[in-house]
Design a protein around this motif. Structure first.
Motif, PDB file in Angstrom:
ATOM      1  N   MET A 172       0.833  -1.205   0.000  1.00 57.27           N
ATOM      2  CA  MET A 172       0.000   0.000   0.000  1.00 57.27           C
ATOM      3  C   MET A 172       0.868   1.255   0.000  1.00 57.27           C
ATOM      4  O   MET A 172       0.588   2.225  -0.701  1.00 57.27           O
ATOM      5  CB  MET A 172      -0.923  -0.006   1.218  1.00 57.27           C
ATOM      6  N   TYR A 173       1.953   1.202   0.779  1.00 58.35           N
ATOM      7  CA  TYR A 173       2.876   2.335   0.808  1.00 58.35           C
ATOM      8  C   TYR A 173       3.472   2.547  -0.584  1.00 58.35           C
ATOM      9  O   TYR A 173       3.556   3.667  -1.085  1.00 58.35           O
ATOM     10  CB  TYR A 173       3.973   2.067   1.841  1.00 58.35           C
ATOM     11  N   LEU A 174       3.844   1.430  -1.213  1.00 55.26           N
ATOM     12  CA  LEU A 174       4.421   1.502  -2.560  1.00 55.26           C
ATOM     13  C   LEU A 174       3.425   2.083  -3.564  1.00 55.26           C
ATOM     14  O   LEU A 174       3.802   2.798  -4.488  1.00 55.26           O
ATOM     15  CB  LEU A 174       4.859   0.096  -3.000  1.00 55.26           C
ATOM     16  N   LYS A 175       2.157   1.787  -3.352  1.00 55.88           N
ATOM     17  CA  LYS A 175       1.129   2.332  -4.242  1.00 55.88           C
ATOM     18  C   LYS A 175       1.152   3.869  -4.194  1.00 55.88           C
ATOM     19  O   LYS A 175       1.119   4.527  -5.228  1.00 55.88           O
ATOM     20  CB  LYS A 175      -0.242   1.813  -3.813  1.00 55.88           C
ATOM     21  N   TYR A 176       1.244   4.396  -2.971  1.00 53.53           N
ATOM     22  CA  TYR A 176       1.300   5.860  -2.854  1.00 53.53           C
ATOM     23  C   TYR A 176       2.585   6.413  -3.460  1.00 53.53           C
ATOM     24  O   TYR A 176       2.582   7.479  -4.066  1.00 53.53           O
ATOM     25  CB  TYR A 176       1.193   6.274  -1.377  1.00 53.53           C
ATOM     26  N   VAL A 177       3.682   5.685  -3.261  1.00 57.67           N
ATOM     27  CA  VAL A 177       4.965   6.144  -3.801  1.00 57.67           C
ATOM     28  C   VAL A 177       4.945   6.119  -5.326  1.00 57.67           C
ATOM     29  O   VAL A 177       5.316   7.087  -5.987  1.00 57.67           O
ATOM     30  CB  VAL A 177       6.120   5.250  -3.265  1.00 57.67           C
ATOM     31  N   SER A 178       4.476   4.998  -5.889  1.00 55.77           N
ATOM     32  CA  SER A 178       4.576   4.865  -7.350  1.00 55.77           C
ATOM     33  C   SER A 178       3.603   5.800  -8.065  1.00 55.77           C
ATOM     34  O   SER A 178       3.877   6.265  -9.163  1.00 55.77           O
ATOM     35  CB  SER A 178       4.351   3.418  -7.786  1.00 55.77           C
ATOM     36  N   SER A 179       2.474   6.080  -7.422  1.00 55.34           N
ATOM     37  CA  SER A 179       1.529   6.968  -8.111  1.00 55.34           C
ATOM     38  C   SER A 179       1.792   8.448  -7.798  1.00 55.34           C
ATOM     39  O   SER A 179       1.106   9.323  -8.319  1.00 55.34           O
ATOM     40  CB  SER A 179       0.086   6.587  -7.755  1.00 55.34           C
ATOM     41  N   GLY A 180       2.799   8.705  -6.942  1.00 56.30           N
ATOM     42  CA  GLY A 180       3.217  10.092  -6.724  1.00 56.30           C
ATOM     43  C   GLY A 180       2.490  10.802  -5.592  1.00 56.30           C
ATOM     44  O   GLY A 180       2.624  12.017  -5.423  1.00 56.30           O
ATOM     45  N   ASP A 181       1.734  10.051  -4.784  1.00 56.66           N
ATOM     46  CA  ASP A 181       1.081  10.688  -3.635  1.00 56.66           C
ATOM     47  C   ASP A 181       2.081  10.946  -2.513  1.00 56.66           C
ATOM     48  O   ASP A 181       1.872  11.809  -1.669  1.00 56.66           O
ATOM     49  CB  ASP A 181      -0.046   9.785  -3.084  1.00 56.66           C
ATOM     50  N   ILE A 182       3.153  10.145  -2.489  1.00 59.52           N
ATOM     51  CA  ILE A 182       4.212  10.340  -1.490  1.00 59.52           C
ATOM     52  C   ILE A 182       5.531  10.460  -2.223  1.00 59.52           C
ATOM     53  O   ILE A 182       5.781   9.738  -3.196  1.00 59.52           O
ATOM     54  CB  ILE A 182       4.334   9.130  -0.533  1.00 59.52           C
ATOM     55  N   GLU A 183       6.378  11.342  -1.712  1.00 57.66           N
ATOM     56  CA  GLU A 183       7.730  11.500  -2.243  1.00 57.66           C
ATOM     57  C   GLU A 183       8.553  10.251  -1.877  1.00 57.66           C
ATOM     58  O   GLU A 183       8.356   9.672  -0.812  1.00 57.66           O
ATOM     59  CB  GLU A 183       8.347  12.733  -1.572  1.00 57.66           C
ATOM     60  N   THR A 184       9.484   9.839  -2.738  1.00 61.53           N
ATOM     61  CA  THR A 184      10.348   8.699  -2.398  1.00 61.53           C
ATOM     62  C   THR A 184      11.466   9.173  -1.469  1.00 61.53           C
ATOM     63  O   THR A 184      11.587  10.368  -1.185  1.00 61.53           O
ATOM     64  CB  THR A 184      11.002   8.113  -3.658  1.00 61.53           C
ATOM     65  N   LEU A 185      12.298   8.244  -1.021  1.00 60.51           N
ATOM     66  CA  LEU A 185      13.402   8.607  -0.127  1.00 60.51           C
ATOM     67  C   LEU A 185      14.528   9.283  -0.909  1.00 60.51           C
ATOM     68  O   LEU A 185      15.092  10.271  -0.468  1.00 60.51           O
ATOM     69  CB  LEU A 185      13.939   7.354   0.580  1.00 60.51           C
ATOM     70  N   GLU A 186      14.836   8.732  -2.108  1.00 62.47           N
ATOM     71  CA  GLU A 186      16.010   9.245  -2.838  1.00 62.47           C
ATOM     72  C   GLU A 186      15.765   9.527  -4.316  1.00 62.47           C
ATOM     73  O   GLU A 186      16.682   9.914  -5.021  1.00 62.47           O
ATOM     74  CB  GLU A 186      17.157   8.203  -2.750  1.00 62.47           C
ATOM     75  N   HIS A 187      14.539   9.285  -4.789  1.00 65.43           N
ATOM     76  CA  HIS A 187      14.335   9.396  -6.235  1.00 65.43           C
ATOM     77  C   HIS A 187      13.215  10.361  -6.618  1.00 65.43           C
ATOM     78  O   HIS A 187      12.587  10.206  -7.669  1.00 65.43           O
ATOM     79  CB  HIS A 187      14.054   8.008  -6.840  1.00 65.43           C
ATOM     80  N   GLY A 188      12.967  11.348  -5.797  1.00 67.83           N
ATOM     81  CA  GLY A 188      11.938  12.334  -6.126  1.00 67.83           C
ATOM     82  C   GLY A 188      10.556  11.705  -6.185  1.00 67.83           C
ATOM     83  O   GLY A 188      10.268  10.755  -5.451  1.00 67.83           O
ATOM     84  N   LYS A 189       9.713  12.243  -7.087  1.00 72.10           N
ATOM     85  CA  LYS A 189       8.336  11.742  -7.172  1.00 72.10           C
ATOM     86  C   LYS A 189       8.112  10.956  -8.434  1.00 72.10           C
ATOM     87  O   LYS A 189       8.647  11.305  -9.483  1.00 72.10           O
ATOM     88  CB  LYS A 189       7.377  12.942  -7.169  1.00 72.10           C
TER      89      LYS A 189
END
Ligand SMILES: Nc1ncnc2c1ncn2[C@@H]1O[C@H](COP(=O)(O)OP(=O)(O)OP(=O)(O)O)[C@@H](O)[C@H]1O
Ligand SMILES: [Mg+2]
Length: 412
Positions: free
Chosen positions: A58-75
């Motif tokens: 679920m966390y990855l879903k937010y990361v991959s769709s751009g709802d959350i910023e990644t740790l080192e690779h922007g959005k």
């Protein structure tokens, strides 16, 4: 005054309370970055019940769709398609689920809507597969369906990564496939992934990532379906949370509670340590012990007493955890009272190694029954055999031992 309890023993964790998984998140976001730039990668996430696979997805879903910023690779800005597999999911249902999600995600834009409807029109013609079909026929039928599927995915991916005027460019497509250990043999999941990823490559479609998650035995299931299917994935094995992460979960939960409730709740440091120790790092147990302690507290300060009472009482945390994880292993999977007696004797040592000779001293059955019990319990992965010392066994978790001692003799 009643208060909202922020802890979530039965649902994937909300992002605000998500703890740890640093290495896994870095690996996944590197994978996303590669996939965005045409070097696609796929992941297989495995781990025991309640270890946090669905939460990570679920966390990855937010990361991959751009709802959350990644740790080192922007959005990122992927189209993200979540699918959950059940033991009833056949190939047709699986593809229909994916098509539905794609239409829902992309259908908001009018021009793309008709494109998606055309590209995925083969799905409307699919019938739920008849289990009576003879094998050769069903094989070729499956190949045709997979071919249509791979073609539709590539066309969709090409369109969204090279959009027409006025449409927003996307990074590609991420499929998040949870509970893959449920897959029945007729779904041929390993074969599906192997063939689809090869066809996508043939179609020069390199911006698609599959993330598959399940219990550790999903690996065997994929291999049984296609021997080399596991090799298309990088495997991430999810483990217990460390002590800092466990405390973080509790702190973030209380932050959340104090935002939601007019009266604040605090926790003593030793109560926090206690929850952390009881949980043994299993995120589901942290949530459950914290939930029960929060529920037990009556003076807005969670203390050791609240943790103890909330954990050990009837209907408390250990009872709830047992209902979810242990009852079936202890009562349903084991038909013999003598086998259960072996587990009860072992539980006296919690989850430490115990010698067979020590078990024998307390066991009321005969030697053959004891041997059979140890063998059967090991095969069913209810107990572990010490790989470096012959004749030593242990229970997997302290929680299981505690539950056996507290509630094991309760009738069904
Ligand atoms: N990283 C995390 N931080 C905080 N809590 C977590 C984390 N991961 C999982 N949890 C909590 O642990 C519990 C189990 O999580 P989840 O459902 O994700 O596990 P799972 O591995 O998918 O379990 P299952 O095998 O039963 O599907 C939930 O209560 C969830 O809120
Ligand atoms: Mg899950």
């Amino acid at each position: 005054m009643p208060k909202v309890n922020p802890f979530k023993p039965n649902d994937p964790v909300p992002t605000a309370m998500f703890a740890g998984r640093y290495d896994e998140l870095i690996a996944l976001e590197k994978g996303l970055y590669q996939t965005k730039h045409g070097q696609n990668s796929n992941f297989l996430i495995t781990g025991e019940r309640g270890i946090g696979k669905s939460s990570l997805l679920m966390y990855l879903k937010y990361v991959s769709s751009g709802d959350i910023e990644t740790l080192e690779h922007g959005k990122f800005n992927f189209v993200t398609i979540p699918v959950v597999i059940s033991d009833k999911t056949d190939l047709t249902t699986f593809i229909k689920l994916i098509e539905k999600n794609i239409s829902r995600e992309l259908g908001k834009i009018e021009k793309v809507r008709s494109f998606v409807a055309d590209t995925w029109s083969f799905v409307q013609r699919l019938k739920i597969m008849d289990s009576g079909i003879d094998k050769s026929e069903s094989n070729s039928e499956i190949d045709l369906i997979i071919d249509d599927f791979a073609y539709s995915v590539s066309e969709t991916c090409k369109r969204i990564t090279n959009p027409e005027k006025g449409e927003k460019i996307k990074d590609g497509i991420v499929f998040l496939i949870d509970e893959a250990d449920n897959a029945c043999p007729t779904l041929r999941l390993g074969y599906f992934f192997k063939v689809v990823t090869e066809l996508l490559q043939h179609n020069s479609c390199n911006n698609v990532m599959f993330v598959v998650s399940g219990l550790p035995d999903v690996v065997d299931k994929l291999i049984a379906s296609h021997e080399s299917s596991v090799r298309i994935f990088s495997q991430l094995k999810i483990k217990e949370l460390n002590e800092d992460d466990r405390k973080y979960v509790i702190d973030k939960g209380l932050d959340q509670a104090n935002r939601l409730n007019s009266v604040s709740t605090t926790i003593t440091n030793s109560a926090k340590v206690y929850i952390s120790q009881l949980s043994e790092g299993y995120p589901h147990f942290i949530q459950q012990f914290a939930y029960s302690a929060f529920d037990q507290d009556s003076n807005n300060e969670i203390t050791n007493e609240d943790v103890i009472e909330g954990a050990f009482k009837k209907g408390g945390a250990i009872d709830a955890i047992g209902d979810r994880y242990y009852v079936s292993a202890f009562r349903d999977k084991i038909k013999s009272d003598e086998y259960r007696q072996v587990l009860s004797i072992m539980a006296d040592k919690m989850n430490a190694w115990i010698k067979k000779s020590e078990i024998r001293e307390k066991f009321t059955g005969d030697e053959i029954t004891l041997n059979n019990a140890l063998q059967a319990l090991t095969t069913r992965k209810i107990i572990l055999k010490n790989p470096s010392k012959i004749g030593e066994y242990r229970l997997q978790q302290r929680g299981f031992a505690l539950w056996i001692k507290l509630f094991g003799d309760r009738k069904k």
